[in-house]
Design a protein around this motif. Sequence first.
Motif, PDB file in Angstrom:
ATOM      1  N   ASP A 193     -49.074 -28.761 -45.304  1.00 22.08           N
ATOM      2  CA  ASP A 193     -47.914 -28.100 -46.053  1.00 22.08           C
ATOM      3  C   ASP A 193     -46.870 -27.985 -45.084  1.00 22.08           C
ATOM      4  O   ASP A 193     -46.618 -27.473 -44.078  1.00 22.08           O
ATOM      5  N   LEU A 194     -45.731 -28.950 -45.602  1.00 23.80           N
ATOM      6  CA  LEU A 194     -44.404 -28.831 -44.902  1.00 23.80           C
ATOM      7  C   LEU A 194     -43.146 -28.325 -45.592  1.00 23.80           C
ATOM      8  O   LEU A 194     -42.025 -28.663 -45.553  1.00 23.80           O
ATOM      9  N   THR A 195     -43.511 -27.215 -46.574  1.00 24.41           N
ATOM     10  CA  THR A 195     -42.660 -26.943 -47.416  1.00 24.41           C
ATOM     11  C   THR A 195     -41.765 -25.820 -46.734  1.00 24.41           C
ATOM     12  O   THR A 195     -42.247 -25.060 -45.912  1.00 24.41           O
ATOM     13  N   VAL A 196     -40.419 -25.645 -47.223  1.00 25.81           N
ATOM     14  CA  VAL A 196     -39.574 -24.532 -46.725  1.00 25.81           C
ATOM     15  C   VAL A 196     -40.302 -23.447 -46.901  1.00 25.81           C
ATOM     16  O   VAL A 196     -40.299 -22.273 -46.040  1.00 25.81           O
ATOM     17  N   SER A 197     -40.828 -23.132 -48.261  1.00 27.83           N
ATOM     18  CA  SER A 197     -41.534 -21.773 -48.681  1.00 27.83           C
ATOM     19  C   SER A 197     -42.532 -21.459 -47.614  1.00 27.83           C
ATOM     20  O   SER A 197     -42.681 -20.096 -47.199  1.00 27.83           O
ATOM     21  N   ALA A 198     -43.337 -22.353 -47.265  1.00 18.51           N
ATOM     22  CA  ALA A 198     -44.511 -21.962 -46.338  1.00 18.51           C
ATOM     23  C   ALA A 198     -43.938 -21.638 -44.909  1.00 18.51           C
ATOM     24  O   ALA A 198     -44.460 -20.979 -44.543  1.00 18.51           O
ATOM     25  N   LYS A 199     -43.037 -22.224 -44.419  1.00 17.77           N
ATOM     26  CA  LYS A 199     -42.365 -21.836 -43.209  1.00 17.77           C
ATOM     27  C   LYS A 199     -41.669 -20.386 -43.389  1.00 17.77           C
ATOM     28  O   LYS A 199     -41.797 -19.742 -42.277  1.00 17.77           O
ATOM     29  N   LEU A 200     -41.198 -20.367 -44.414  1.00 15.91           N
ATOM     30  CA  LEU A 200     -40.589 -18.863 -44.411  1.00 15.91           C
ATOM     31  C   LEU A 200     -41.802 -17.707 -44.502  1.00 15.91           C
ATOM     32  O   LEU A 200     -41.418 -16.566 -43.781  1.00 15.91           O
ATOM     33  N   ALA A 201     -42.730 -18.142 -45.154  1.00 15.62           N
ATOM     34  CA  ALA A 201     -43.620 -17.253 -45.412  1.00 15.62           C
ATOM     35  C   ALA A 201     -44.642 -17.110 -43.636  1.00 15.62           C
ATOM     36  O   ALA A 201     -44.923 -15.867 -43.332  1.00 15.62           O
ATOM     37  N   LYS A 202     -44.335 -17.799 -42.980  1.00 19.56           N
ATOM     38  CA  LYS A 202     -44.881 -17.899 -41.592  1.00 19.56           C
ATOM     39  C   LYS A 202     -43.766 -16.991 -40.845  1.00 19.56           C
ATOM     40  O   LYS A 202     -44.213 -15.920 -40.214  1.00 19.56           O
ATOM     41  N   LEU A 203     -42.601 -16.961 -41.083  1.00 16.92           N
ATOM     42  CA  LEU A 203     -41.650 -16.465 -40.430  1.00 16.92           C
ATOM     43  C   LEU A 203     -41.747 -15.046 -40.749  1.00 16.92           C
ATOM     44  O   LEU A 203     -41.503 -14.025 -39.880  1.00 16.92           O
ATOM     45  N   ASN A 204     -41.747 -14.726 -41.950  1.00 18.71           N
ATOM     46  CA  ASN A 204     -41.761 -13.228 -42.472  1.00 18.71           C
ATOM     47  C   ASN A 204     -42.976 -12.632 -42.005  1.00 18.71           C
ATOM     48  O   ASN A 204     -42.868 -11.436 -41.521  1.00 18.71           O
ATOM     49  N   LYS A 205     -44.201 -13.420 -41.604  1.00 21.49           N
ATOM     50  CA  LYS A 205     -45.323 -12.806 -41.191  1.00 21.49           C
ATOM     51  C   LYS A 205     -45.020 -12.344 -39.584  1.00 21.49           C
ATOM     52  O   LYS A 205     -45.624 -11.322 -39.159  1.00 21.49           O
ATOM     53  N   LEU A 206     -44.548 -13.227 -39.003  1.00 12.59           N
ATOM     54  CA  LEU A 206     -44.102 -13.110 -37.622  1.00 12.59           C
ATOM     55  C   LEU A 206     -43.185 -11.835 -37.315  1.00 12.59           C
ATOM     56  O   LEU A 206     -43.514 -10.949 -36.395  1.00 12.59           O
TER      57      LEU A 206
END
Length: 211
Positions: A193-206
């Motif tokens: 998963d190299l999607t922007v949505s996945a990266k944003l989800a990780k950022l939001n979790k952090l």
Amino acid sequence: MASRFTRLTTSIPKFARGYAAPASVKAPITLFGLDGRYATALYTAAARQNTLEAVEKDLKALNLAVEKDATLRAFLENPTVNRAVKMEGINAVLGKSPSQITQNFFETLAENGRLNQTTKVIASFEELMSAHRNELPLVVTSAKALDKATLNKIVESLQKSTLSEGKKLLVSNKVKPDILGGIMVEIGDKSIDLTVSAKLAKLNKLITDSI
């Protein structure tokens, strides 16, 4: 041989043993579940008689008819419809020249009351045929359709990696706008998963975890 095969039985293994064959004939991959067991029995019987392509052609024709006609799908999956009537419907779709193994297989499904598994069995059989041809599905999901050059670069990169296992990649590009950007790669049973949505989800979790 055919007369033995046409004896309708509730035992899947007996179906596969309906034709004499070398013991070395076996499915290229192991599938589970009821549909997997039926598909494997069909694959084994067809392989023993060198009719895999003929059976595959029959199943593709039937599957296409089911996909195009919701009424036909409902007809097959309706448990209140008489088995003999369902078999008449199958015969009408298969036409006058299906493989004998295909015909006998669906008679067995009808006798066992499993015609409601038709589409699942066909999907499982296609998995077996794909493995038989040493193929591996590759699905690249992107926010918008990728151009041929970009898709080829992804395929070439994966073809050189251990992920492809040296197999022929069956490539498809799925468009999903809500991933926002980037790509998701699904190759066989693996995913990246190299999607922007996945990266944003990780950022939001952090951010959430740090509050």
